[in-house]
Design a protein around this motif. Structure first.
Motif, mmCIF file in Angstrom:
data_model
loop_
_atom_site.group_PDB
_atom_site.id
_atom_site.type_symbol
_atom_site.label_atom_id
_atom_site.label_comp_id
_atom_site.label_asym_id
_atom_site.label_seq_id
_atom_site.Cartn_x
_atom_site.Cartn_y
_atom_site.Cartn_z
ATOM 1 N N ALA A 1 22.014 9.229 -22.499
ATOM 2 C CA ALA A 1 22.496 9.496 -23.859
ATOM 3 C C ALA A 1 21.871 8.517 -24.845
ATOM 4 O O ALA A 1 21.471 8.895 -25.950
ATOM 5 N N TYR B 1 26.724 11.798 -24.993
ATOM 6 C CA TYR B 1 26.828 12.016 -23.547
ATOM 7 C C TYR B 1 25.666 12.862 -23.044
ATOM 8 O O TYR B 1 25.181 13.743 -23.755
ATOM 9 N N GLY C 1 27.478 8.361 -20.424
ATOM 10 C CA GLY C 1 27.502 8.200 -21.871
ATOM 11 C C GLY C 1 28.575 7.236 -22.324
ATOM 12 O O GLY C 1 29.016 6.358 -21.569
#
Length: 291
Positions: free
Chosen positions: A97, A112, A139
């Motif tokens: 991410a 994410y 993430g």
């Protein structure tokens, strides 16, 4: 939570349909190709929007299902819009991410990566098989449990992964999915030299390929291994390598070296020194190791 999808290709269409079937509310599709967005929206039963900012405004979460090389480009466009508090996802297996969304921490959004460990090959049929796929997620820690629970609620097995492991994880998937095809093509080429056409070669290999895959999935690699490396049959290994050209011979020796480790696990009391010497000598001649 209303979810928008940016990118109406194979992954976008498949996930959109899958999300709707599992009760997730879609705010719509956006794609630079308006026709593609409309087609995906019709397929999933949602709207298509012609302006990116309209989709962002309508969405609490955004999935960027564009090719890997475009993820950050699209992110740079949406980060200029009001996205505070929104969830931003991408579906790349190789990118974290943080890699895909530089500066997201300063935007007030949460980033994410969500990757289905599955080869999405068709826009309109692959969603039917997504229920069997693992989803790997990494993430922002602040809502990681919530994201994990969302995908687990679909019935999918979910695994959290560290950002620093993404490339190795994706390499593992590519070897299992893509490189296996290269090995099957190698077998087809050799059978072609023996007079088989592709159709008959595939028919001949089908029980071998399918049987091997099922055995590995049920019992693991060591229990499933057969053949000259496992038997310690150096004469057959030498004959195999002698019938191959230089590049294919190198491939065969490298793969046999990998299999040697599996064979030792299966038969810890068997002496494999002769196999190791043969492979080391062969790789040494090709410059793979010092002779």
């Amino acid at each position: 939570m209303h979810t928008g999808i940016i990118g109406a290709g194979k992954v976008g269409c498949s996930l959109g349909k899958y999300f709707v079937l599992h009760g997730l509310s879609l705010s719509g599709f956006f794609d630079a190709d308006n026709n593609a967005a409309r087609t995906a929206a019709d397929f999933a039963g949602t709207d298509s929007l012609e302006k990116l900012e309209d989709l962002v405004s309508k969405s609490d979460a955004l999935f960027l299902t564009v090719p890997d090389g475009l993820i950050t480009t699209v992110w740079e466009q949406i980060r200029e819009l009001p996205i505070e508090g929104k969830y931003i996802y991408h579906c790349s297996g190789a990118l974290s991410a943080a890699d895909a969304f530089p500066g997201i921490a300063d935007s007030g959004a949460f980033g994410y990566s969500v990757h289905p460990l599955f080869a999405v090959s068709d826009r309109f049929d692959s969603y039917k098989e997504l229920s069997h796929a693992y989803f790997t997620i990494e993430g922002d820690e602040r809502h990681l449990d919530e994201v994990q629970e969302l995908f687990a609620s679909f019935g999918n097995p979910v695994r959290l992964i560290r950002a620093e492991d993404k490339v190795k994880y994706h390499c593992a998937a590519a070897i299992c999915s893509n490189q296996v095809i290269a090995l099957i093509q190698e077998s087809l080429d050799l059978l072609s030299d023996c007079g088989f056409d592709e159709e008959s070669a595939l028919a001949a290999l089908r029980p071998l390929i399918a049987g091997n895959v099922h055995k590995v999935l049920d019992h693991g690699c060591a229990a499933s291994l057969t053949g000259p490396v496992e038997r310690g049959d150096t004469k057959t290994l030498q004959k195999h390598m002698d019938c191959l050209d230089e590049k294919d011979r190198e491939l065969y020796a490298l793969l046999s070296g990998k299999l040697l480790g599996v064979a030792k696990r299966k038969n810890p009391d068997r002496d494999y020194h002769a196999v190791a010497r043969l492979l080391a000598h062969d790789q040494g001649k090709m410059g793979g190791i010092d002779s």
